[in-house]
Scaffold this motif. Structure first.
Motif, mmCIF file in Angstrom:
data_model
loop_
_atom_site.group_PDB
_atom_site.id
_atom_site.type_symbol
_atom_site.label_atom_id
_atom_site.label_comp_id
_atom_site.label_asym_id
_atom_site.label_seq_id
_atom_site.Cartn_x
_atom_site.Cartn_y
_atom_site.Cartn_z
ATOM 1 N N SER A 34 0.829 -1.208 0.000
ATOM 2 C CA SER A 34 0.000 0.000 0.000
ATOM 3 C C SER A 34 0.868 1.264 0.000
ATOM 4 O O SER A 34 0.571 2.223 -0.709
ATOM 5 C CB SER A 34 -0.941 0.006 1.207
ATOM 6 N N VAL A 35 1.949 1.248 0.759
ATOM 7 C CA VAL A 35 2.864 2.399 0.794
ATOM 8 C C VAL A 35 3.556 2.550 -0.561
ATOM 9 O O VAL A 35 3.718 3.668 -1.070
ATOM 10 C CB VAL A 35 3.892 2.244 1.937
ATOM 11 N N ALA A 36 3.955 1.437 -1.162
ATOM 12 C CA ALA A 36 4.612 1.493 -2.469
ATOM 13 C C ALA A 36 3.667 2.028 -3.540
ATOM 14 O O ALA A 36 4.090 2.799 -4.411
ATOM 15 C CB ALA A 36 5.120 0.108 -2.859
ATOM 16 N N LEU A 37 2.402 1.657 -3.480
ATOM 17 C CA LEU A 37 1.430 2.144 -4.463
ATOM 18 C C LEU A 37 1.147 3.634 -4.277
ATOM 19 O O LEU A 37 1.038 4.382 -5.258
ATOM 20 C CB LEU A 37 0.138 1.336 -4.384
ATOM 21 N N ILE A 38 1.051 4.075 -3.032
ATOM 22 C CA ILE A 38 0.855 5.503 -2.767
ATOM 23 C C ILE A 38 2.085 6.286 -3.240
ATOM 24 O O ILE A 38 1.963 7.330 -3.880
ATOM 25 C CB ILE A 38 0.575 5.757 -1.274
ATOM 26 N N GLY A 39 3.274 5.748 -2.950
ATOM 27 C CA GLY A 39 4.507 6.392 -3.415
ATOM 28 C C GLY A 39 4.576 6.463 -4.929
ATOM 29 O O GLY A 39 5.038 7.453 -5.497
ATOM 30 N N SER A 40 4.083 5.423 -5.580
ATOM 31 C CA SER A 40 4.071 5.406 -7.039
ATOM 32 C C SER A 40 3.133 6.478 -7.596
ATOM 33 O O SER A 40 3.461 7.148 -8.575
ATOM 34 C CB SER A 40 3.648 4.012 -7.522
ATOM 35 N N ALA A 41 1.983 6.643 -6.965
ATOM 36 C CA ALA A 41 1.048 7.691 -7.396
ATOM 37 C C ALA A 41 1.666 9.077 -7.186
ATOM 38 O O ALA A 41 1.575 9.946 -8.064
ATOM 39 C CB ALA A 41 -0.264 7.566 -6.632
ATOM 40 N N LEU A 64 4.874 20.500 -6.424
ATOM 41 C CA LEU A 64 5.966 19.545 -6.595
ATOM 42 C C LEU A 64 6.768 19.413 -5.306
ATOM 43 O O LEU A 64 7.049 18.300 -4.852
ATOM 44 C CB LEU A 64 6.880 19.977 -7.747
ATOM 45 N N ILE A 65 7.115 20.533 -4.717
ATOM 46 C CA ILE A 65 7.860 20.504 -3.455
ATOM 47 C C ILE A 65 7.055 19.792 -2.370
ATOM 48 O O ILE A 65 7.579 18.947 -1.650
ATOM 49 C CB ILE A 65 8.243 21.939 -3.019
ATOM 50 N N ALA A 66 5.765 20.110 -2.289
ATOM 51 C CA ALA A 66 4.920 19.478 -1.274
ATOM 52 C C ALA A 66 4.846 17.967 -1.472
ATOM 53 O O ALA A 66 4.977 17.190 -0.513
ATOM 54 C CB ALA A 66 3.519 20.095 -1.311
ATOM 55 N N LEU A 67 4.664 17.522 -2.714
ATOM 56 C CA LEU A 67 4.571 16.079 -2.984
ATOM 57 C C LEU A 67 5.884 15.358 -2.708
ATOM 58 O O LEU A 67 5.898 14.257 -2.152
ATOM 59 C CB LEU A 67 4.143 15.840 -4.430
ATOM 60 N N ARG A 68 6.996 15.964 -3.105
ATOM 61 C CA ARG A 68 8.291 15.303 -2.885
ATOM 62 C C ARG A 68 8.630 15.227 -1.405
ATOM 63 O O ARG A 68 9.193 14.237 -0.941
ATOM 64 C CB ARG A 68 9.411 16.006 -3.654
ATOM 65 N N LEU A 69 8.300 16.273 -0.647
ATOM 66 C CA LEU A 69 8.547 16.219 0.793
ATOM 67 C C LEU A 69 7.609 15.213 1.463
ATOM 68 O O LEU A 69 8.021 14.491 2.378
ATOM 69 C CB LEU A 69 8.405 17.610 1.414
ATOM 70 N N LEU A 70 6.374 15.141 0.997
ATOM 71 C CA LEU A 70 5.444 14.130 1.511
ATOM 72 C C LEU A 70 5.963 12.724 1.209
ATOM 73 O O LEU A 70 5.914 11.835 2.062
ATOM 74 C CB LEU A 70 4.059 14.339 0.901
ATOM 75 N N SER A 71 6.479 12.541 0.020
ATOM 76 C CA SER A 71 7.047 11.243 -0.346
ATOM 77 C C SER A 71 8.260 10.920 0.521
ATOM 78 O O SER A 71 8.428 9.782 0.968
ATOM 79 C CB SER A 71 7.442 11.247 -1.829
ATOM 80 N N GLY A 72 9.099 11.912 0.775
ATOM 81 C CA GLY A 72 10.249 11.701 1.654
ATOM 82 C C GLY A 72 9.826 11.357 3.070
ATOM 83 O O GLY A 72 10.400 10.475 3.711
ATOM 84 N N LEU A 73 8.790 12.035 3.545
ATOM 85 C CA LEU A 73 8.288 11.751 4.894
ATOM 86 C C LEU A 73 7.690 10.347 5.000
ATOM 87 O O LEU A 73 7.714 9.745 6.069
ATOM 88 C CB LEU A 73 7.246 12.784 5.301
#
Length: 117
Positions: A34-41, A64-73
């Motif tokens: 589930s985390v991998a699929l969310i990260g993929s989206a 873009l910044i918000a999504l990348r930081l969310l992905s990093g978190l």
């Protein structure tokens, strides 16, 4: 567009492509599917925003910044969950570090704007 800004877009673009591969690289537990699929989206949306920003659409930079930081978190739990393989922890650390670096590169003002009034 400054070199620094381009470098930031490249770093975040590479991270976005890496996120797209997440579901193919997971064993189902580290990270959970589930985390991998969310990260993929997040990666797919980020990649679209990288292309838009590269073409000059500045309105895509903040999301873009918000999504990348969310992905990093989303990689942070790897450091606190038990039984996480060392390779997954290293990947999480690299993801977090590159997210911060890419974001910082986007936020550095262009040299031609520093002296402008």
């Amino acid at each position: 567009m400054s070199r620094t800004f381009r470098a930031g877009l490249i770093v975040l673009g590479v991270l976005s492509v890496g996120d797209l591969a997440g579901p193919l690289l997971t064993d189902g537990e580290h990270p959970p599917m589930s985390v991998a699929l969310i990260g993929s989206a997040l990666g797919l949306i980020s990649l679209v925003l990288v292309v838009l920003a590269w073409r000059g659409a500045r309105r895509g930079v903040v999301p873009l910044i918000a999504l990348r930081l969310l992905s990093g978190l989303s990689a942070v739990p790897a450091f606190f969950a038990g039984d996480v393989p060392a390779a997954a922890m290293v990947a999480a650390g690299v993801t977090i570090a590159l997210s911060v670096i890419g974001t910082a590169l986007l936020l550095v003002p262009a040299p031609e704007l520093v002296g402008a009034r």
